[in-house]
Design an enzyme around this catalytic site. Structure first.
Site, PDB file in Angstrom:
ATOM      1  N   HIS A   1       0.976  -1.023  -0.033  1.00 19.37           N
ATOM      2  CA  HIS A   1      -0.097   0.008   0.013  1.00 19.37           C
ATOM      3  C   HIS A   1       0.908   1.157  -0.017  1.00 19.37           C
ATOM      4  CE1 HIS A   1       0.991   0.203   4.137  1.00 19.37           C
ATOM      5  NE2 HIS A   1       0.383  -1.130   4.518  1.00 19.37           N
TER       6      HIS A   1
ATOM      7  N   HIS B   1       3.838   1.215   2.313  1.00 16.17           N
ATOM      8  CA  HIS B   1       5.387   0.494   1.801  1.00 16.17           C
ATOM      9  C   HIS B   1       5.741   1.546   0.871  1.00 16.17           C
ATOM     10  CE1 HIS B   1       2.754  -3.123   2.999  1.00 16.17           C
ATOM     11  NE2 HIS B   1       3.573  -3.235   3.902  1.00 16.17           N
TER      12      HIS B   1
ATOM     13  N   GLN C   1       7.337 -15.475  12.335  1.00 12.87           N
ATOM     14  CA  GLN C   1       6.795 -14.372  12.909  1.00 12.87           C
ATOM     15  C   GLN C   1       5.374 -14.328  13.462  1.00 12.87           C
ATOM     16  OE1 GLN C   1       8.217 -11.588  10.094  1.00 12.87           O
ATOM     17  NE2 GLN C   1       6.343 -10.380  10.716  1.00 12.87           N
TER      18      GLN C   1
ATOM     19  N   ASP D   1       5.380   0.199  12.979  1.00 12.68           N
ATOM     20  CA  ASP D   1       5.836  -0.658  13.971  1.00 12.68           C
ATOM     21  C   ASP D   1       7.044  -0.254  14.779  1.00 12.68           C
ATOM     22  OD1 ASP D   1       4.248  -3.358  12.682  1.00 12.68           O
ATOM     23  OD2 ASP D   1       4.898  -1.856  10.939  1.00 12.68           O
TER      24      ASP D   1
ATOM     25  N   GLN E   1       9.190  -2.926  16.722  1.00 14.40           N
ATOM     26  CA  GLN E   1       9.996  -3.631  15.778  1.00 14.40           C
ATOM     27  C   GLN E   1      11.218  -2.830  15.383  1.00 14.40           C
ATOM     28  OE1 GLN E   1       8.451  -5.841  12.165  1.00 14.40           O
ATOM     29  NE2 GLN E   1       8.819  -3.877  11.212  1.00 14.40           N
TER      30      GLN E   1
ATOM     31  N   SER F   1      -2.565  -0.161   6.696  1.00 10.69           N
ATOM     32  CA  SER F   1      -1.987  -1.656   6.828  1.00 10.69           C
ATOM     33  C   SER F   1      -2.512  -2.526   5.950  1.00 10.69           C
ATOM     34  CB  SER F   1      -2.594  -1.901   8.438  1.00 10.69           C
ATOM     35  OG  SER F   1      -2.298  -2.999   8.841  1.00 10.69           O
TER      36      SER F   1
ATOM     37  N   ARG G   1      -3.706  -5.090   6.629  1.00  6.93           N
ATOM     38  CA  ARG G   1      -4.745  -5.849   7.619  1.00  6.93           C
ATOM     39  C   ARG G   1      -5.840  -5.072   7.496  1.00  6.93           C
ATOM     40  NH1 ARG G   1      -0.063  -7.746  10.849  1.00  6.93           N
ATOM     41  NH2 ARG G   1      -0.222 -10.114  11.006  1.00  6.93           N
TER      42      ARG G   1
HETATM   43  P1  AMP Z   1       4.441  -5.078   6.610  1.00  6.93           P
HETATM   44  O1  AMP Z   1       4.507  -5.578   5.230  1.00  6.93           O
HETATM   45  O2  AMP Z   1       3.170  -4.949   7.418  1.00  6.93           O
HETATM   46  O3  AMP Z   1       5.523  -6.133   7.467  1.00  6.93           O
HETATM   47  O4  AMP Z   1       5.478  -3.741   6.678  1.00  6.93           O
HETATM   48  C1  AMP Z   1       6.373  -3.657   5.976  1.00  6.93           C
HETATM   49  C2  AMP Z   1       7.184  -2.295   6.316  1.00  6.93           C
HETATM   50  O5  AMP Z   1       6.330  -1.109   6.046  1.00  6.93           O
HETATM   51  C3  AMP Z   1       7.395  -2.119   7.774  1.00  6.93           C
HETATM   52  O6  AMP Z   1       8.591  -1.601   8.068  1.00  6.93           O
HETATM   53  C4  AMP Z   1       6.313  -1.361   8.462  1.00  6.93           C
HETATM   54  O7  AMP Z   1       6.449  -0.546   9.509  1.00  6.93           O
HETATM   55  C5  AMP Z   1       5.929  -0.363   7.066  1.00  6.93           C
HETATM   56  N1  AMP Z   1       4.797   0.145   7.309  1.00  6.93           N
HETATM   57  C6  AMP Z   1       3.515  -0.495   7.062  1.00  6.93           C
HETATM   58  N2  AMP Z   1       2.365  -0.102   7.155  1.00  6.93           N
HETATM   59  C7  AMP Z   1       3.029   1.500   7.198  1.00  6.93           C
HETATM   60  C8  AMP Z   1       2.393   2.606   7.427  1.00  6.93           C
HETATM   61  N3  AMP Z   1       1.124   2.878   7.412  1.00  6.93           N
HETATM   62  N4  AMP Z   1       3.292   3.793   7.370  1.00  6.93           N
HETATM   63  C9  AMP Z   1       4.568   3.683   7.419  1.00  6.93           C
HETATM   64  N5  AMP Z   1       5.147   2.453   7.428  1.00  6.93           N
HETATM   65  C10 AMP Z   1       4.324   1.318   7.124  1.00  6.93           C
END
Ligand code: AMP
Length: 282
Positions: free
Chosen positions: A34, A37, A61, A150, A153, A185, A187
């Site tokens: 999205h 990312h 995870q 996150d 994280q 997200s 999700r």
């Molecule tokens: P994920 O695919 O959820 O594991 O996220 C991959 C990376 O994108 C991680 O570093 C997340 O913190 C970051 N991320 C996910 N959603 C957002 C958001 N809304 N704003 C900024 N970074 C994000």
């Protein structure tokens, strides 16, 4: 854009780039990309010569009963989005290629995982630390960009990189939000229409809590109770998983607000468990 599934092939590519003096940037993701990312990718693009993006739904995870099997996916859409952000190499491995059947090595930063998501998702950050370390060894990045959505994280990975002297700069990126404040997200795809309509209250409550602390409230218990009551009123279909005020670096709950503090929440909404946070400077 080159698309690679084989970890060894990724490593060969990246070792060659490094030998040629090229600066590699890495953005690890679990896919279903999205704008959040994509903001990370675009920022990483400005910091490196070759941008590597990984899409890997890392099984280690996820805990039993979590959403590993149901996690949304759209590989073709993801390829187009990564390409649009200037990705040079898209790494999309299979789990069997990343983890040998007798995989036995784990990286963990337990002291920073005792609260928030670490407490609620046992083993989660061990899986994250292990896969991100593997990605660092494979992609050889000089810079890697992670989202502050996150926050825990990122704090854990910063500690890991410092403690193990891994030669990579970790760069945090601000949370990217919908116009109504909901943090983007993958999700969010789980939300029903009613849940989606209510979900911006997660952020609105955090903003009110931050105002309260900035106006002088120093007792975390008072602030947490305020937000709990706020969510009970504005998010009746939500189930609070946690509301915490923690030290932004150590991720330990604060007894009183005396400096910068991170307010972090996780809220269950139907099939989704959504997290958000706000850094409060006092
Ligand atoms: P994920 O695919 O959820 O594991 O996220 C991959 C990376 O994108 C991680 O570093 C997340 O913190 C970051 N991320 C996910 N959603 C957002 C958001 N809304 N704003 C900024 N970074 C994000």
């Amino acid at each position: 854009m080159n698309i690679i599934n084989d970890p060894q092939e990724l490593q060969q590519h990246c070792l060659t780039w490094r030998r040629d003096g090229l600066r590699i940037g890495l953005v690890p993701t679990m896919g279903y990309l999205h704008d959040g990312h994509q903001a990370l990718m675009r920022h990483a693009r400005t910091l490196c010569d070759r941008l590597v993006v990984s899409i890997f739904l890392n099984p280690t995870q996820f805990g039993p009963g979590e959403d590993l099997d149901k996690y949304p996916h759209d590989p073709e859409g993801d390829k187009a989005k990564a390409l649009a952000c200037g990705t040079d190499l898209l790494f999309m491995p299979d789990p069997a290629a990343m983890y040998a059947a007798n995989h036995a090595t784990w990286i963990d930063v337990p002291d920073l995982g005792r609260h928030l998501c670490g407490a609620r998702r046992p083993g989660h950050f061990r899986g994250v630390c292990t896969v991100v370390t593997k990605l660092f060894m494979l992609a050889q990045p000089e810079v890697a960009v992670f989202g502050r959505k996150d926050w825990q994280q990122l704090a854990i990975l910063k500690r890991l990189v410092r403690d193990l002297n891994i030669p990579v700069d970790l760069v945090g990126h601000d949370i990217v939000r919908e116009a109504d404040g909901l943090a983007l997200s993958s999700r969010n795809a789980y939300l029903t229409r009613d849940e989606r309509a209510a979900a911006p209250a997660i952020r609105q409550g955090l903003v009110k809590l931050a105002e309260m602390v900035q106006k002088g409230e120093r007792d975390p218990e008072v602030a947490k109770k305020f937000l709990r009551d706020e969510y009970a009123a504005t998010l009746p279909m939500g189930t609070v998983d946690y509301i915490e005020l923690v030290d932004p670096d150590d991720i330990t709950p604060v007894a009183a607000v005396t400096g910068p503090v991170l307010a972090a929440v996780a809220v269950g909404m139907g099939r989704a468990r959504l997290i958000d946070n706000i850094l409060i400077e006092v």
